[in-house]
Scaffold this active site. Structure first.
Site, PDB file in Angstrom:
ATOM      1  N   HIS A  61       0.819  -1.224   0.000  1.00  0.00           N
ATOM      2  CA  HIS A  61       0.000   0.000   0.000  1.00  0.00           C
ATOM      3  C   HIS A  61       0.848   1.267   0.000  1.00  0.00           C
ATOM      4  O   HIS A  61       0.342   2.346  -0.303  1.00  0.00           O
ATOM      5  CB  HIS A  61      -0.927   0.007   1.226  1.00  0.00           C
ATOM      6  CG  HIS A  61      -2.038  -0.998   1.129  1.00  0.00           C
ATOM      7  ND1 HIS A  61      -3.340  -0.654   0.873  1.00  0.00           N
ATOM      8  CD2 HIS A  61      -2.023  -2.346   1.228  1.00  0.00           C
ATOM      9  CE1 HIS A  61      -4.089  -1.737   0.826  1.00  0.00           C
ATOM     10  NE2 HIS A  61      -3.311  -2.788   1.050  1.00  0.00           N
ATOM     11  N   ASP A 100       3.336   9.422  -0.883  1.00  0.00           N
ATOM     12  CA  ASP A 100       2.202   8.609  -0.456  1.00  0.00           C
ATOM     13  C   ASP A 100       2.008   7.487  -1.460  1.00  0.00           C
ATOM     14  O   ASP A 100       2.170   7.720  -2.661  1.00  0.00           O
ATOM     15  CB  ASP A 100       0.927   9.484  -0.438  1.00  0.00           C
ATOM     16  CG  ASP A 100       0.035   9.194   0.764  1.00  0.00           C
ATOM     17  OD1 ASP A 100       0.034   8.038   1.207  1.00  0.00           O
ATOM     18  OD2 ASP A 100      -0.647  10.111   1.244  1.00  0.00           O
TER      19      ASP A 100
HETATM   20  C1  GDG Z   1      -2.128   3.714   3.354  1.00  0.00           C
HETATM   21  C2  GDG Z   1      -1.125   4.420   2.441  1.00  0.00           C
HETATM   22  C3  GDG Z   1      -2.855   4.431   0.621  1.00  0.00           C
HETATM   23  C4  GDG Z   1      -9.030   9.990   7.930  1.00  0.00           C
HETATM   24  N1  GDG Z   1      -9.508  10.744   8.926  1.00  0.00           N
HETATM   25  C5  GDG Z   1     -10.702  10.233   9.273  1.00  0.00           C
HETATM   26  C6  GDG Z   1     -10.959   9.153   8.435  1.00  0.00           C
HETATM   27  N2  GDG Z   1      -9.909   9.031   7.629  1.00  0.00           N
HETATM   28  C7  GDG Z   1      -9.761   8.017   6.568  1.00  0.00           C
HETATM   29  C8  GDG Z   1      -9.856   8.667   5.215  1.00  0.00           C
HETATM   30  C9  GDG Z   1      -9.144   7.646   4.340  1.00  0.00           C
HETATM   31  C10 GDG Z   1      -8.123   7.029   5.299  1.00  0.00           C
HETATM   32  O1  GDG Z   1      -8.482   7.416   6.609  1.00  0.00           O
HETATM   33  C11 GDG Z   1      -6.718   7.536   5.023  1.00  0.00           C
HETATM   34  O2  GDG Z   1      -6.255   6.948   3.846  1.00  0.00           O
HETATM   35  P1  GDG Z   1      -4.966   7.434   3.073  1.00  0.00           P
HETATM   36  O3  GDG Z   1      -4.959   6.764   1.745  1.00  0.00           O
HETATM   37  O4  GDG Z   1      -5.014   8.904   2.970  1.00  0.00           O
HETATM   38  O5  GDG Z   1      -3.714   7.094   3.973  1.00  0.00           O
HETATM   39  P2  GDG Z   1      -3.039   5.929   4.908  1.00  0.00           P
HETATM   40  O6  GDG Z   1      -3.814   5.707   6.149  1.00  0.00           O
HETATM   41  O7  GDG Z   1      -1.643   6.393   5.106  1.00  0.00           O
HETATM   42  O8  GDG Z   1      -3.062   4.565   4.032  1.00  0.00           O
HETATM   43  C12 GDG Z   1      -1.864   5.276   1.403  1.00  0.00           C
HETATM   44  C13 GDG Z   1      -3.723   3.607   1.560  1.00  0.00           C
HETATM   45  O9  GDG Z   1      -2.943   2.862   2.496  1.00  0.00           O
HETATM   46  C14 GDG Z   1      -4.604   2.632   0.773  1.00  0.00           C
HETATM   47  O10 GDG Z   1      -3.834   1.781  -0.013  1.00  0.00           O
HETATM   48  O11 GDG Z   1      -3.685   5.286  -0.142  1.00  0.00           O
HETATM   49  O12 GDG Z   1      -0.935   5.872   0.521  1.00  0.00           O
HETATM   50  O13 GDG Z   1      -0.227   5.210   3.211  1.00  0.00           O
HETATM   51  O14 GDG Z   1     -10.015   6.626   3.929  1.00  0.00           O
HETATM   52  O15 GDG Z   1     -11.225   8.840   4.896  1.00  0.00           O
HETATM   53  N3  GDG Z   1     -12.093   8.444   8.487  1.00  0.00           N
HETATM   54  C15 GDG Z   1     -13.024   8.819   9.423  1.00  0.00           C
HETATM   55  N4  GDG Z   1     -12.809   9.844  10.300  1.00  0.00           N
HETATM   56  C16 GDG Z   1     -11.666  10.567  10.266  1.00  0.00           C
HETATM   57  O16 GDG Z   1     -11.485  11.486  11.079  1.00  0.00           O
HETATM   58  N5  GDG Z   1     -14.187   8.154   9.501  1.00  0.00           N
END
Ligand code: GDG
Length: 421
Positions: free
Chosen positions: A90, A302
């Site tokens: 990821h 990312d």
């Molecule tokens: C890894 C990789 C890759 C955030 N704040 C709240 C909340 N979130 C959710 C968002 C989103 C998720 O968290 C964050 O996803 P990201 O993709 O931005 O980042 P990582 O956690 O670092 O994930 C990344 C991912 O895996 C998938 O392959 O994209 O690059 O690092 O879904 O919505 N959700 C809620 N409340 C919050 O305050 N409910």
């Protein structure tokens, strides 16, 4: 199977989050290459492998996810257990001059090669992986163009692919249209009656570029005084890995920067940066996405970044501007509709904020429509379907040209992999 406190400290906080996580995000100076961490990482992966072997049968298909579990397949093989094992990373895969710093570089690279199929988020990552292979284990040959390539050595042959993950587009879109979200949105608009709202949503993490973004917002207010009192920036930070010291320091840095920007620019009735350090329920998050005229998604690096895709899915009136860092995996698919920025370039980001505020409505809508159409088609179900097709040797369906953010285009044209047939 339970893990002891020591296992969690050295396998999870240690090797996974103080070695692989920073190294794979190009931040090698943050790495702690402790030999004890490496030993624990492999031992705990041995425990996961034992659990896999206990709860699966020979004909089962085992799909292993992410950087905490890279050695599971080799642990299975070394204990004589045969499974069709595939892997998805990821997070990004770093270029050779970064990866080569790892004291256990060959062992970890070989762990990848024990899977029958390895998926990366983008071509950039897959290319970095094959470049590392060439540097470290040259008897493995890379062949093939397009999203799925083959690497082989002796009798063994595995596939490596670029497979960009996505979101459940419809569930975000439908939630954004729901009566409950509309109610929350109405309340938010009453409480934040500003012309423009910009938003950032991230886990607390030094890869997400939060301090640079807050500084860029301050710089935008300084360089473009007409933005003052017209725009409010809401930064939501979700607590994460609080047991790792670097994350504590980051939190303090963010708090200092928020108060410095607010101290410099606040006026009676206007606080430029609203900072929330908490997790909020999905419906509230979706209401914030809808509220925001601009999303600032500017990670330093990312794998993908799902927030960029979620924000667009929630713009049900097609109105909104995405400012996207070119080092996010998402930039490979979204660069045509977003304003792309270098997330290290404070002044460049400040200009992008000004451009977003002043973008004419027709241009905003045209770009957002394009972004949303892409995510609607290439959603998470499309991703699972294609991942399973590719990992079982079937042809891909509606798969994009192997794209990259424009800044990488020249690189991919030069890469030896793109010249091999
Ligand atoms: C890894 C990789 C890759 C955030 N704040 C709240 C909340 N979130 C959710 C968002 C989103 C998720 O968290 C964050 O996803 P990201 O993709 O931005 O980042 P990582 O956690 O670092 O994930 C990344 C991912 O895996 C998938 O392959 O994209 O690059 O690092 O879904 O919505 N959700 C809620 N409340 C919050 O305050 N409910």
């Amino acid at each position: 199977m339970g893990l002891s406190r020591e296992d969690v400290d050295s396998f999870y906080y240690g090797f996974s989050n103080e070695v692989v996580w920073p190294l794979f995000h190009d931040l090698q100076t943050r790495c702690r290459f402790e030999p004890e961490y490496w030993k624990s990482y492999r031992r705990v992966n041995g425990l996961f492998a034992r659990a896999v072997s206990r709860y699966t049968r020979a004909e089962d298909f085992v799909w292993v996810h992410d950087y905490q579990m890279i050695p599971v397949a080799s642990m299975l093989r070394s204990s004589g257990v045969k499974r069709n094992c595939v892997f998805f990373l990821h997070i990004p895969f770093p270029p050779p001059d970064i990866f080569l710093k790892l004291p256990w570089r060959e062992e970890l690279l070989k762990d990848f090669l024990e899977y029958d199929f390895v998926g990366f988020q983008t071509m950039r990552d897959r290319r970095n992986f094959t470049d590392c292979l060439r540097a470290l284990i040259p008897d493995w040959r890379v062949s093939g163009r397009g999203p799925v390539a083959t690497v082989s050595s002796g009798g063994r042959r595995i596939r490596v692919a670029a497979m960009p993950i996505s979101i459940d587009y419809r569930s975000f879109r439908d939630m954004a249209k729901s009566a409950r979200v509309s109610r929350i949105l109405k309340d938010l608009k009453r409480q934040l009656p500003r012309e423009k709202i910009a938003i950032g949503v991230d886990r607390l993490d030094y890869t997400k570029g939060i301090p640079q973004r807050i500084r860029a917002f301050g710089e935008a207010l300084r360089s473009f005084p007409e933005l003052r009192e017209r725009i409010t920036f809401i930064q939501i930070v979700v607590p994460s890995r609080e047991d790792v010291p670097a994350y504590h320091e980051l939190k303090e840095e963010i708090e200092r920067l928020v108060s410095s920007v607010n101290g410099e620019f606040s006026t009676p009735g206007w606080v430029p940066v609203h900072y929330m350090y908490k997790s909020i329920p999905r419906e509230e998050l979706v209401a914030y996405y809808r509220l925001a005229d601009i999303a600032l998604v500017t990670p330093l690096k990312d794998g993908m970044n799902l927030v960029a895709k979620e924000y667009c899915a929630c713009q049900v009136d097609d109105d909104g501007v995405l400012i996207l860092g070119e080092f996010a995996g998402a930039a490979a698919q979204m660069h045509r509709g977003a304003i792309l920025v270098n997330s290290y370039d404070i002044q460049g980001m400040a200009k992008a904020i000004n451009e977003a505020v002043n973008m004419p409505v027709e241009k905003r809508k045209g770009r957002m429509r394009r972004l949303r159409a892409g995510i609607r088609r290439q959603n998470v179900f499309w991703w699972v379907d294609n991942y399973l097709r590719a990992s079982t040797g079937k042809a891909l369906v509606d798969f994009p040209e192997t794209d990259m953010a424009p800044v990488f285009h020249a690189l991919i044209r030069r890469s030896p992999e793109s010249q091999e047939g």
